[in-house]
Motif scaffolding. Structure first.
Motif, PDB file in Angstrom:
ATOM      1  N   PHE A 265      99.158 -13.484  14.636  1.00  0.00           N
ATOM      2  CA  PHE A 265      98.379 -13.322  15.871  1.00  0.00           C
ATOM      3  C   PHE A 265      97.313 -14.413  15.988  1.00  0.00           C
ATOM      4  CE2 PHE A 265      94.513 -11.477  17.765  1.00  0.00           C
ATOM      5  CZ  PHE A 265      94.971 -11.290  19.058  1.00  0.00           C
ATOM      6  N   LEU A 266      96.547 -14.572  14.916  1.00  0.00           N
ATOM      7  CA  LEU A 266      95.468 -15.549  14.948  1.00  0.00           C
ATOM      8  C   LEU A 266      96.017 -16.962  15.086  1.00  0.00           C
ATOM      9  CD1 LEU A 266      93.003 -14.165  12.263  1.00  0.00           C
ATOM     10  CD2 LEU A 266      92.730 -14.166  14.734  1.00  0.00           C
ATOM     11  N   ILE A 270      94.574 -19.180  17.870  1.00  0.00           N
ATOM     12  CA  ILE A 270      93.590 -20.184  17.485  1.00  0.00           C
ATOM     13  C   ILE A 270      94.240 -21.423  16.880  1.00  0.00           C
ATOM     14  CG2 ILE A 270      91.403 -20.547  16.289  1.00  0.00           C
ATOM     15  CD1 ILE A 270      91.200 -17.574  15.951  1.00  0.00           C
ATOM     16  N   VAL A 277      90.492 -20.137   7.991  1.00  0.00           N
ATOM     17  CA  VAL A 277      89.456 -19.094   8.005  1.00  0.00           C
ATOM     18  C   VAL A 277      89.922 -17.870   7.233  1.00  0.00           C
ATOM     19  CG1 VAL A 277      88.278 -17.417   9.479  1.00  0.00           C
ATOM     20  CG2 VAL A 277      88.334 -19.821  10.130  1.00  0.00           C
ATOM     21  N   SER A 281      88.284 -16.720   3.535  1.00  0.00           N
ATOM     22  CA  SER A 281      87.507 -15.518   3.247  1.00  0.00           C
ATOM     23  C   SER A 281      88.222 -14.631   2.234  1.00  0.00           C
ATOM     24  CB  SER A 281      87.221 -14.749   4.540  1.00  0.00           C
ATOM     25  OG  SER A 281      88.431 -14.331   5.103  1.00  0.00           O
ATOM     26  N   MET A 284      87.447 -15.655  -1.177  1.00  0.00           N
ATOM     27  CA  MET A 284      86.096 -15.339  -1.630  1.00  0.00           C
ATOM     28  C   MET A 284      86.043 -14.013  -2.381  1.00  0.00           C
ATOM     29  SD  MET A 284      83.505 -16.501   1.320  1.00  0.00           S
ATOM     30  CE  MET A 284      84.012 -17.863   2.331  1.00  0.00           C
ATOM     31  N   ILE A 285      86.925 -13.104  -2.006  1.00  0.00           N
ATOM     32  CA  ILE A 285      86.864 -11.816  -2.710  1.00  0.00           C
ATOM     33  C   ILE A 285      87.624 -11.878  -4.035  1.00  0.00           C
ATOM     34  CG2 ILE A 285      86.698 -10.488  -0.591  1.00  0.00           C
ATOM     35  CD1 ILE A 285      89.584  -9.646  -0.975  1.00  0.00           C
ATOM     36  N   ALA A 288      85.540 -11.322  -7.232  1.00  0.00           N
ATOM     37  CA  ALA A 288      85.062  -9.947  -7.295  1.00  0.00           C
ATOM     38  C   ALA A 288      86.169  -9.031  -7.803  1.00  0.00           C
ATOM     39  CB  ALA A 288      84.597  -9.500  -5.916  1.00  0.00           C
ATOM     40  N   GLN A 291      86.978  -9.176 -11.495  1.00  0.00           N
ATOM     41  CA  GLN A 291      86.104  -8.371 -12.347  1.00  0.00           C
ATOM     42  C   GLN A 291      86.601  -6.947 -12.426  1.00  0.00           C
ATOM     43  OE1 GLN A 291      81.930  -8.676 -11.831  1.00  0.00           O
ATOM     44  NE2 GLN A 291      82.054 -10.787 -11.135  1.00  0.00           N
TER      45      GLN A 291
ATOM     46  N   ASP B   8      85.871 -17.888  22.642  1.00  0.00           N
ATOM     47  CA  ASP B   8      87.216 -17.566  22.191  1.00  0.00           C
ATOM     48  C   ASP B   8      87.148 -16.301  21.333  1.00  0.00           C
ATOM     49  OD1 ASP B   8      89.699 -17.358  21.229  1.00  0.00           O
ATOM     50  OD2 ASP B   8      89.902 -19.472  20.653  1.00  0.00           O
ATOM     51  N   PRO B  10      89.294 -14.095  19.780  1.00  0.00           N
ATOM     52  CA  PRO B  10      89.915 -13.969  18.453  1.00  0.00           C
ATOM     53  C   PRO B  10      89.195 -14.779  17.392  1.00  0.00           C
ATOM     54  CG  PRO B  10      91.575 -14.342  20.112  1.00  0.00           C
ATOM     55  CD  PRO B  10      90.255 -14.519  20.795  1.00  0.00           C
ATOM     56  N   ALA B  11      88.712 -15.978  17.782  1.00  0.00           N
ATOM     57  CA  ALA B  11      88.023 -16.805  16.796  1.00  0.00           C
ATOM     58  C   ALA B  11      86.758 -16.114  16.323  1.00  0.00           C
ATOM     59  CB  ALA B  11      87.689 -18.160  17.406  1.00  0.00           C
ATOM     60  N   ALA B  14      87.620 -13.269  14.066  1.00  0.00           N
ATOM     61  CA  ALA B  14      88.033 -13.758  12.751  1.00  0.00           C
ATOM     62  C   ALA B  14      86.829 -14.169  11.923  1.00  0.00           C
ATOM     63  CB  ALA B  14      88.986 -14.933  12.919  1.00  0.00           C
ATOM     64  N   ILE B  15      85.874 -14.857  12.575  1.00  0.00           N
ATOM     65  CA  ILE B  15      84.708 -15.326  11.822  1.00  0.00           C
ATOM     66  C   ILE B  15      83.843 -14.154  11.375  1.00  0.00           C
ATOM     67  CG2 ILE B  15      82.527 -16.583  12.067  1.00  0.00           C
ATOM     68  CD1 ILE B  15      84.246 -18.597  13.784  1.00  0.00           C
ATOM     69  N   ALA B  18      85.523 -12.532   8.510  1.00  0.00           N
ATOM     70  CA  ALA B  18      85.357 -13.325   7.295  1.00  0.00           C
ATOM     71  C   ALA B  18      83.970 -13.117   6.705  1.00  0.00           C
ATOM     72  CB  ALA B  18      85.591 -14.800   7.604  1.00  0.00           C
ATOM     73  N   ILE B  21      83.803  -9.701   5.071  1.00  0.00           N
ATOM     74  CA  ILE B  21      84.515  -9.693   3.789  1.00  0.00           C
ATOM     75  C   ILE B  21      83.672 -10.367   2.714  1.00  0.00           C
ATOM     76  CG2 ILE B  21      86.489 -10.693   2.565  1.00  0.00           C
ATOM     77  CD1 ILE B  21      88.121 -10.209   5.111  1.00  0.00           C
ATOM     78  N   THR B  22      83.044 -11.479   3.087  1.00  0.00           N
ATOM     79  CA  THR B  22      82.238 -12.207   2.108  1.00  0.00           C
ATOM     80  C   THR B  22      81.066 -11.358   1.626  1.00  0.00           C
ATOM     81  OG1 THR B  22      82.805 -14.160   3.361  1.00  0.00           O
ATOM     82  CG2 THR B  22      81.105 -14.397   1.690  1.00  0.00           C
ATOM     83  N   SER B  25      82.296  -8.500  -0.561  1.00  0.00           N
ATOM     84  CA  SER B  25      82.697  -8.865  -1.917  1.00  0.00           C
ATOM     85  C   SER B  25      81.486  -9.233  -2.760  1.00  0.00           C
ATOM     86  CB  SER B  25      83.708 -10.012  -1.885  1.00  0.00           C
ATOM     87  OG  SER B  25      83.095 -11.150  -1.368  1.00  0.00           O
ATOM     88  N   TRP B  28      80.058  -6.021  -3.866  1.00  0.00           N
ATOM     89  CA  TRP B  28      80.926  -5.423  -4.880  1.00  0.00           C
ATOM     90  C   TRP B  28      80.696  -6.063  -6.246  1.00  0.00           C
ATOM     91  CZ3 TRP B  28      83.657  -1.460  -6.172  1.00  0.00           C
ATOM     92  CH2 TRP B  28      84.697  -1.571  -7.095  1.00  0.00           C
ATOM     93  N   SER B  29      80.680  -7.407  -6.270  1.00  0.00           N
ATOM     94  CA  SER B  29      80.623  -8.036  -7.587  1.00  0.00           C
ATOM     95  C   SER B  29      79.215  -8.070  -8.164  1.00  0.00           C
ATOM     96  CB  SER B  29      81.206  -9.446  -7.519  1.00  0.00           C
ATOM     97  OG  SER B  29      80.494 -10.196  -6.568  1.00  0.00           O
ATOM     98  N   ARG B  30      78.175  -8.066  -7.272  1.00  0.00           N
ATOM     99  CA  ARG B  30      76.806  -8.135  -7.798  1.00  0.00           C
ATOM    100  C   ARG B  30      76.206  -6.755  -8.053  1.00  0.00           C
ATOM    101  NH1 ARG B  30      78.045 -11.993  -8.946  1.00  0.00           N
ATOM    102  NH2 ARG B  30      77.946 -14.081  -8.057  1.00  0.00           N
ATOM    103  N   LEU B  33      80.047  -3.116  -8.855  1.00  0.00           N
ATOM    104  CA  LEU B  33      80.900  -3.227 -10.029  1.00  0.00           C
ATOM    105  C   LEU B  33      80.124  -3.181 -11.347  1.00  0.00           C
ATOM    106  CD1 LEU B  33      83.882  -3.351 -10.445  1.00  0.00           C
ATOM    107  CD2 LEU B  33      83.676  -5.799 -10.758  1.00  0.00           C
TER     108      LEU B  33
END
Lengths: 521, 228
Positions: A265-266, A270, A277, A281, A284-285, A288, A291, B8, B10-11, B14-15, B18, B21-22, B25, B28-30, B33
């Protein structure tokens, strides 16, 4: 190459041949659109990077590579030819680039299994199989042979390619539209429904082909005499591996497919940026999640530590615990228990007697009949064991298994809390059968009198000295002739319904028979 | 195409995804967990301690009490959180070496012979050996080794004296003895809290580090076991 791998080797060559002969007509039948070379090379580069860096999507998932969403995307957007070029070439490139580090050391070994010693084929499946075109067969002993590695790379690439071929055929035949073609703008509702249905069917075929080829390969690789002796047994084994693979990977497959859909889709909206992108991302996980696996390792270490503790305390139990663990696991598989139960079975087998740390060595090693008081102490060990295990939150499932492994199906046995067959977890009855069977066929027995096997001396006081008083030979254990397999089976059969759960005994006999053990009567 | 559309969707989606998620995570890790791992460690130690106690006295819970008292003393003395954690783990596992000592000796109600006592004494060294073989327990080994040392040098295994004994081991020694005195064993009846506290107080400067005993008595006062 050992004789036993011949069939497996032939199978790999057949798969490579099949891949080549099927790929060409498929490309001619199925639709593709034009992709600029630069774009295709870019996608291949991304796919190669993905292939080199597997990601884990969560604690309960195996490690996967993000190549699969990319493959899905290219198949849906550009069609068959580009995806047949992309998938295998990314795999082969990654194999070449990550020759020593990524591929051979990371993907193809099962560190957690090897380090704890609680090895099980199933766990190996979970860690390695997720992308089944890289098979477990590549582990260890063959990695040294260059020819074997080349064959493995080609075979694994062909495996992936065949999955793609089957999926593409289904997608085209089911009337899926190419999302990247200009004609897509004229597509109506019905066309979209058909396209989505075709995509789902294609992915189902993809995963079925994946697990199917993997199942046959593994069954051939195992070369277990019991399975390969008859065609029926072999087919059964393939089916079992197929089911296990599906059971252990379907969650990740769903996740990857959804990721593939999102990516598609993306990408259509895009373009190339979407790929960067999304993957950026997701990576990045990655650390984590790594661990999290470390944490699982900690759990495993704990079980090992506790198991070792018991062994240190009473060394003879070592082999026994391991055998009970293995047998229980196989029984659990045979009974088709939930995957979680099967996975925890080895731990439960290792720990089922941990409560015996609370029983004095004098009682455990006593020769001859135990007094009532001594029995009372012995009978506490399942409850004590359950208490010890209950301190570990990640093992809370097995607390009751440990607690009831001496409970009889008819409600007798211990602990005496009125529970009967049906209220006792099936896993506890599995451990009971495995425990009893191994004890019967083991050659160590403390119910017979101590006798020195060097000079035949037998102490009058019924003691159990470490050194023979007559000839001075060190002697720690009392041996006996173990029960023959048939006698042991007979005991189990006689105990079915009273001591043992009939269902478990039946499964046990079935398993033995399949192993090629001939049972009288 | 529609050049006037600047946003836009979808862009942006998506950002944002992202970014979420960053952040997730990183959390989670700092945060999440490490906490979970810490709990898993602690649970493992409690299970191991329970296994030792099942063998040693048959009743579970001493290790936890000794650990609680030791950490409380350490906190009063102003030790760092890392050191407090080390003390806690060592206190839980102080007796793990008893795995190699026969039941008959551990639970003997008559007086022990010298040889028998020597065997019992070996548990602190064996325990340190076991601990040093496990990566996350190795740092506790010195406390386990010396938790039976005495301030005046009459303890075992090294007969260290005064401040040569690691502070954390001196702390665990006091907590351990207090808990032993206040619980039933085959060779003695449990003392009540105040009586045990009196023995500890009298042992200050001889058996125990006076500063540690001070802190310990203050804790007992605080929890109401003894009167001021």
């Amino acid at each position: 190459m050992q004789q036993q791998y011949r069939a497996y080797r032939i199978f790999r060559i057949v798969i490579i041949g099949l891949c080549v002969t099927m790929a060409i007509p498929t490309v001619m039948i199925c639709q593709s659109t034009h992709v600029p070379w630069s774009q295709l090379l870019f996608l291949i580069a991304i796919a190669t990077l993905c292939e080199l860096a597997p990601v884990a999507l969560g604690a309960n998932y195996a490690e996967v590579t993000l190549t699969l969403p990319l493959v899905i995307m290219v198949m849906l957007v550009y069609g068959t030819l580009p995806v047949i070029i992309l998938g295998p070439s990314a795999f082969i490139l990654a194999s070449a680039l990550g020759w020593s580090s990524a591929l051979l050391s990371h993907r193809f070994t099962v560190p957690s299994t090897q380090r704890t010693g609680l090895s099980s084929r199933l766990r190996a499946l979970i860690f390695n199989v997720i992308l089944a075109w890289v098979g477990r067969p590549w582990v260890g002993r063959h990695s040294g042979s260059f020819g074997w590695v080349i064959l493995s790379v080609l075979y694994n690439a062909s495996h992936l390619c065949l999955n793609i071929v089957f999926a593409s055929l289904v997608y085209t035949l089911a009337g899926g539209a190419l999302l990247g073609s200009p004609a897509i703008s004229e597509l109506r509702t019905l066309g979209w429904v058909q396209t989505i249905a075709a995509a789902v069917a294609a992915m189902t075929v993809f995963f079925a082909s994946d697990a199917g080829i993997y199942g046959v390969a593994t069954a051939l690789y195992e070369s277990l005499p019991a399975y390969t002796r008859t065609l029926g047994g072999f087919v059964l084994r393939c089916q079992m591996l197929f089911r296990q693979t599906i059971a252990s990977v379907y969650k990740s497959d769903v996740v990857l497919t959804v990721l593939g859909a999102v990516l598609t889709f993306l990408y259509l909206r895009i373009g190339t940026t979407a790929v960067i992108v999304l993957f950026g991302s997701l990576y990045m996980i990655r650390d984590a999640i790594r661990q999290t696996f470390q944490q699982i390792q900690t759990y495993r270490d704990t079980v090992t530590t506790l198991g070792t503790y018991m062994q240190r305390y009473h060394p003879y139990t070592r082999g026994h615990l391991k055998r009970v663990a293995d047998l229980s696991e196989r029984l659990a598989k045979e009974l088709r228990l939930p995957l979680e139960s099967v996975m925890m079975m080895p731990d439960a087998g290792m720990l089922h007697d941990i409560g015996k740390v609370g029983v004095s060595e004098d009682i455990l090693d006593k020769v001859g009949k135990l007094t009532d008081d001594e029995w009372t102490v012995i009978k506490q060990h399942p409850v004590k064991g359950a208490e010890i295990v209950s301190h570990l939150p990640f093992l809370d499932k097995i607390v009751d298994w440990v607690k009831y492994h001496h409970k009889w199906a008819d409600g007798t046995g211990y602990p005496d809390d009125g529970k009967k067959d049906g209220q006792i977890p099936i896993e506890a009855t599995i451990i009971a059968v495995a425990d009893a069977f191994d004890a019967m066929t083991d050659d160590r027995d403390l119910s017979v009198d101590w006798q020195c096997d060097t000079c035949g001396h037998r102490p009058d006081d019924g003691g159990r000295p470490e050194f023979c008083p007559q000839c001075g030979v060190e002697k720690k254990r009392v041996y006996r002739e173990p029960l023959s397999l048939n006698d042991a089976i007979d005991q189990l059969r006689r105990g079915a319904g009273s001591q043992f759960s009939p269902r478990v005994v039946k499964a046990f006999l079935r398993m033995l028979e399949r192993d090629g053990v001939h049972i009288d009567g | 195409m529609d050049n006037h559309i600047v946003v836009d969707l979808p862009a942006i989606v998506a950002i944002i995804a992202a970014a979420m998620i960053t952040i997730g995570s990183a959390y989670w890790s700092r945060m999440a967990l490490p906490r979970q791992i810490d709990q898993a460690y602690r649970a493992s130690l409690h299970a191991l301690a329970a296994a030792v106690e099942t063998k040693d006295s048959g009743t579970v819970g001493h290790a936890r009490r000794v650990a609680d008292y030791s950490v409380a003393i350490g906190r009063e003395l102003g030790l760092s959180p890392a050191e407090l954690q080390r003390i806690e783990h060592a206190a839980l596992l102080r007796d793990i070496g008893k795995v190699n000592i026969p039941h008959s000796l551990l639970n003997k109600s008559e007086a022990l012979t010298e040889e028998e006592f020597d065997i019992i004494k070996s548990h602190s060294k064996i325990g340190a050996d076991i601990a040093s073989q496990t990566p996350f327990l190795a740092r506790c080994a010195d406390i386990i080794t010396h938790h039976h040392e005495r301030w005046d040098g009459s303890g075992y295994p090294a007969a260290l004296q005064g401040e040569d004994i690691p502070l954390s081991a001196r702390i665990v020694a006091v907590a351990n003895d207090y808990d032993a005195m206040t619980s039933d064993r085959p060779y003695h009846k449990a003392l009540r809290g105040p009586a045990a506290a009196r023995i500890i107080r009298e042992g200050a400067a001889e058996a125990y580090d006076p500063a540690v005993v001070d802190m310990f008595l203050r804790i007992l006062e605080k929890e109401g076991t003894i009167l001021t």
